[in-house]
Design a protein around this motif. Sequence first.
Motif, PDB file in Angstrom:
ATOM      1  N   THR A 133       0.843  -1.200   0.000  1.00 40.05           N
ATOM      2  CA  THR A 133       0.000   0.000   0.000  1.00 40.05           C
ATOM      3  C   THR A 133       0.876   1.248   0.000  1.00 40.05           C
TER       4      THR A 133
ATOM      5  N   ARG B  57       2.706  12.470  15.593  1.00 43.44           N
ATOM      6  CA  ARG B  57       1.351  11.905  15.516  1.00 43.44           C
ATOM      7  C   ARG B  57       0.567  12.180  16.798  1.00 43.44           C
TER       8      ARG B  57
ATOM      9  N   ASN C 125      -4.373   8.625  18.309  1.00 46.79           N
ATOM     10  CA  ASN C 125      -4.544   7.912  17.041  1.00 46.79           C
ATOM     11  C   ASN C 125      -3.797   6.569  17.088  1.00 46.79           C
TER      12      ASN C 125
ATOM     13  N   ILE D 230      -1.686   0.467  13.464  1.00 44.08           N
ATOM     14  CA  ILE D 230      -2.035  -0.868  12.962  1.00 44.08           C
ATOM     15  C   ILE D 230      -0.924  -1.848  13.342  1.00 44.08           C
TER      16      ILE D 230
ATOM     17  N   HIS E 185       1.091  -5.107  12.458  1.00 47.35           N
ATOM     18  CA  HIS E 185       1.390  -5.886  11.248  1.00 47.35           C
ATOM     19  C   HIS E 185       1.909  -7.268  11.631  1.00 47.35           C
TER      20      HIS E 185
ATOM     21  N   THR F  26      -9.801  -2.134  21.360  1.00 48.58           N
ATOM     22  CA  THR F  26      -9.696  -2.766  20.040  1.00 48.58           C
ATOM     23  C   THR F  26      -8.280  -2.595  19.478  1.00 48.58           C
TER      24      THR F  26
ATOM     25  N   ARG G 189      -3.165  -6.186  10.435  1.00 51.24           N
ATOM     26  CA  ARG G 189      -3.048  -6.345   8.981  1.00 51.24           C
ATOM     27  C   ARG G 189      -1.882  -7.266   8.656  1.00 51.24           C
TER      28      ARG G 189
ATOM     29  N   PRO H 105       2.582   2.812  11.476  1.00 51.60           N
ATOM     30  CA  PRO H 105       1.782   3.783  10.722  1.00 51.60           C
ATOM     31  C   PRO H 105       2.459   4.032   9.384  1.00 51.60           C
ATOM     32  N   SER H 106       1.832   4.814   8.522  1.00 50.09           N
ATOM     33  CA  SER H 106       2.496   5.204   7.283  1.00 50.09           C
ATOM     34  C   SER H 106       3.716   6.064   7.642  1.00 50.09           C
TER      35      SER H 106
ATOM     36  N   GLU I 161      -3.443   3.673   1.338  1.00 48.54           N
ATOM     37  CA  GLU I 161      -3.393   2.834   2.534  1.00 48.54           C
ATOM     38  C   GLU I 161      -4.506   1.790   2.538  1.00 48.54           C
ATOM     39  N   SER I 162      -4.321   0.772   3.377  1.00 53.90           N
ATOM     40  CA  SER I 162      -5.264  -0.352   3.439  1.00 53.90           C
ATOM     41  C   SER I 162      -6.677   0.093   3.811  1.00 53.90           C
TER      42      SER I 162
ATOM     43  N   ARG J 136     -12.046   3.250   6.806  1.00 52.64           N
ATOM     44  CA  ARG J 136     -11.218   3.941   5.800  1.00 52.64           C
ATOM     45  C   ARG J 136     -11.284   3.132   4.514  1.00 52.64           C
TER      46      ARG J 136
ATOM     47  N   SER K 205     -12.598   5.611  13.741  1.00 54.78           N
ATOM     48  CA  SER K 205     -11.181   5.475  13.459  1.00 54.78           C
ATOM     49  C   SER K 205     -10.547   6.842  13.686  1.00 54.78           C
TER      50      SER K 205
ATOM     51  N   GLY L 144      -7.885   8.295  13.352  1.00 53.81           N
ATOM     52  CA  GLY L 144      -7.022   8.895  12.343  1.00 53.81           C
ATOM     53  C   GLY L 144      -7.795   9.693  11.306  1.00 53.81           C
TER      54      GLY L 144
HETATM   55  O1  TXA Z   1      -1.807   0.446   4.372  1.00 54.23           O
HETATM   56  C1  TXA Z   1      -1.728   0.773   5.559  1.00 54.23           C
HETATM   57  O2  TXA Z   1      -2.651   0.574   6.373  1.00 54.23           O
HETATM   58  C2  TXA Z   1      -0.439   1.462   6.022  1.00 54.23           C
HETATM   59  C3  TXA Z   1       0.713   0.451   5.891  1.00 54.23           C
HETATM   60  C4  TXA Z   1       2.004   0.969   6.446  1.00 54.23           C
HETATM   61  O3  TXA Z   1       0.348  -0.745   6.490  1.00 54.23           O
HETATM   62  N1  TXA Z   1      -0.554   1.932   7.365  1.00 54.23           N
HETATM   63  C5  TXA Z   1      -1.291   3.022   7.678  1.00 54.23           C
HETATM   64  O4  TXA Z   1      -1.244   3.341   9.017  1.00 54.23           O
HETATM   65  O5  TXA Z   1      -1.927   3.665   6.874  1.00 54.23           O
HETATM   66  P1  TXA Z   1      -1.747   4.742   9.592  1.00 54.23           P
HETATM   67  O6  TXA Z   1      -1.336   4.744  11.000  1.00 54.23           O
HETATM   68  O7  TXA Z   1      -1.230   5.819   8.751  1.00 54.23           O
HETATM   69  O8  TXA Z   1      -3.304   4.635   9.524  1.00 54.23           O
HETATM   70  C6  TXA Z   1      -3.980   3.730  10.370  1.00 54.23           C
HETATM   71  C7  TXA Z   1      -5.450   4.052  10.426  1.00 54.23           C
HETATM   72  C8  TXA Z   1      -5.729   5.327  11.181  1.00 54.23           C
HETATM   73  O9  TXA Z   1      -6.800   6.000  10.554  1.00 54.23           O
HETATM   74  C9  TXA Z   1      -6.122   4.808  12.568  1.00 54.23           C
HETATM   75  O10 TXA Z   1      -6.958   5.696  13.267  1.00 54.23           O
HETATM   76  C10 TXA Z   1      -6.823   3.508  12.218  1.00 54.23           C
HETATM   77  O11 TXA Z   1      -6.097   2.982  11.131  1.00 54.23           O
HETATM   78  N2  TXA Z   1      -6.790   2.541  13.342  1.00 54.23           N
HETATM   79  C11 TXA Z   1      -5.729   1.873  13.839  1.00 54.23           C
HETATM   80  N3  TXA Z   1      -6.099   1.135  14.901  1.00 54.23           N
HETATM   81  C12 TXA Z   1      -7.430   1.343  15.076  1.00 54.23           C
HETATM   82  C13 TXA Z   1      -8.394   0.877  16.027  1.00 54.23           C
HETATM   83  N4  TXA Z   1      -8.071   0.057  17.003  1.00 54.23           N
HETATM   84  N5  TXA Z   1      -9.670   1.325  15.891  1.00 54.23           N
HETATM   85  C14 TXA Z   1     -10.017   2.164  14.889  1.00 54.23           C
HETATM   86  N6  TXA Z   1      -9.151   2.645  13.977  1.00 54.23           N
HETATM   87  C15 TXA Z   1      -7.875   2.234  14.075  1.00 54.23           C
END
Ligand code: TXA
Length: 408
Positions: free
Chosen positions: A59, A82, A86, A89, A91, A145, A149, A170-171, A234-235, A249, A278, A280
């Motif tokens: 991604t 950050r 927020n 994820i 991995h 929660t 991924r 995170p990204s 992103e995913s 998302r 979410s 973020g």
């Molecule tokens: O593709 C992707 O998901 C990339 C690659 C690196 O794996 N990662 C990514 O991570 O985009 P980040 O941190 O930029 O975005 C993660 C999103 C954020 O919107 C965050 O709020 C949400 O996932 N998230 C993470 N854990 C969560 C949870 N327990 N409940 C709700 N939302 C969550």
Amino acid sequence: MIGEILGELVWSACETVGEAFIEAIITPDKEVRAAKKGGAKKAGKIIKDGGIVAFPTETVYGLGADAFNPEAVSRIYMAKGRPNDNPLILHIAKKDKFFELAQSPPEYAKKLIDVYWPGPLTLVVRKKLGLPSWLGSFPQNQTETIGIRMPKNTIARVIIEYSKTVVAAPSANKAGKPSPTAVSHISFENKKAATPLCGAWGSAPLSDGNCESNFLANEIDMIVDGGTTTIGLESTVVDVTGDTPIILRPGAVTAEMIEKTTGIAPITQTDSANTPKSPGMKYRHYAPNAPMTIISGDRKDVVDYMYEKTLKNIANGKKVGLLVTNSTKELMKKAKLFEGFRGKNIKIITFGDEFEIIAQKLFASLRQFDTLEVSEIFAEAVPNTGLGEAIMNRMLKAAEGRVEVVTT
Ligand code: TXA
Ligand code: MG
């Protein structure tokens, strides 16, 4: 098992890691190209020892640390700037790990895992009892929660395997900036190099010589260059804690695909809600330096509107950036409207015609506008269906919600 197989691949095939190539390994004081044997192993060890590594996924690039090491996780938040609320994820490299972390996932989540893992899908599940209350979040916070991924990119999975832990990532961008889809979007600010890395690598040097959204040498321990990411967005993040999947998302695994696999129509609940699930999604994201407006309408109307806006802005001494599909650029050429602007303050970037290409190019295009130092951006809307939903979601954030509908 997988670890052994992937490990074998690293050692026997030299630069090849599964289906992917490690093109370079970069540390604050050294860049190693074409000598990457064992690079993934080194990256995994750095994470195991509490360090931070930027690595490719299919991604976008991630910034990974041992999810169970609070100091390392805190460093990620600091490096990115950050917001603490927020979550990150987690991995994993094997599907089994999901069941060690998730508390009673529903049947439909298992179907999603069967079909889309490894791949661009994050599942938000309830955390198993006994896991640290802060796991997946900033170490002083708590979450019930966790988002999990399993990436498809083999470099990512080999690094996770070698780290012998779960990797919170995170990204790999500074908060608020577009996610990196190539290593040129990450790089070290003050790497010892003949020319500053930011300039040499194509990201935008600021007037003080530093690089916008790049990291200080002590903020990241290693960058693994695996080339340009294939998906570019992103995913998909899906909350599977209830009876109905909730898309938090949008991404390359679309609502239609989720419905087809689970037999349940997912709810989409992104940032429009007052209390986003979410966290973020509520922050300013993906934003280029210049204000951006999305133009939606028939192609010809979009071209006419962009022309008018360009005229006005140039008259006001501004430098205009236009982000359009290839077909729209063709129409612009045919209409000969923009010919008179040659050499003037206008930069047109095309991002393809098909959704897959647009997704791949979107973030890099937004960054390019920063490099070109435009002062106003107008971007063509894409249809809000399938992967187009994820593209429009990111574009709307980059534009902070500004849309002009111009169809007459
Ligand atoms: O593709 C992707 O998901 C990339 C690659 C690196 O794996 N990662 C990514 O991570 O985009 P980040 O941190 O930029 O975005 C993660 C999103 C954020 O919107 C965050 O709020 C949400 O996932 N998230 C993470 N854990 C969560 C949870 N327990 N409940 C709700 N939302 C969550
Ligand atoms: Mg991000």
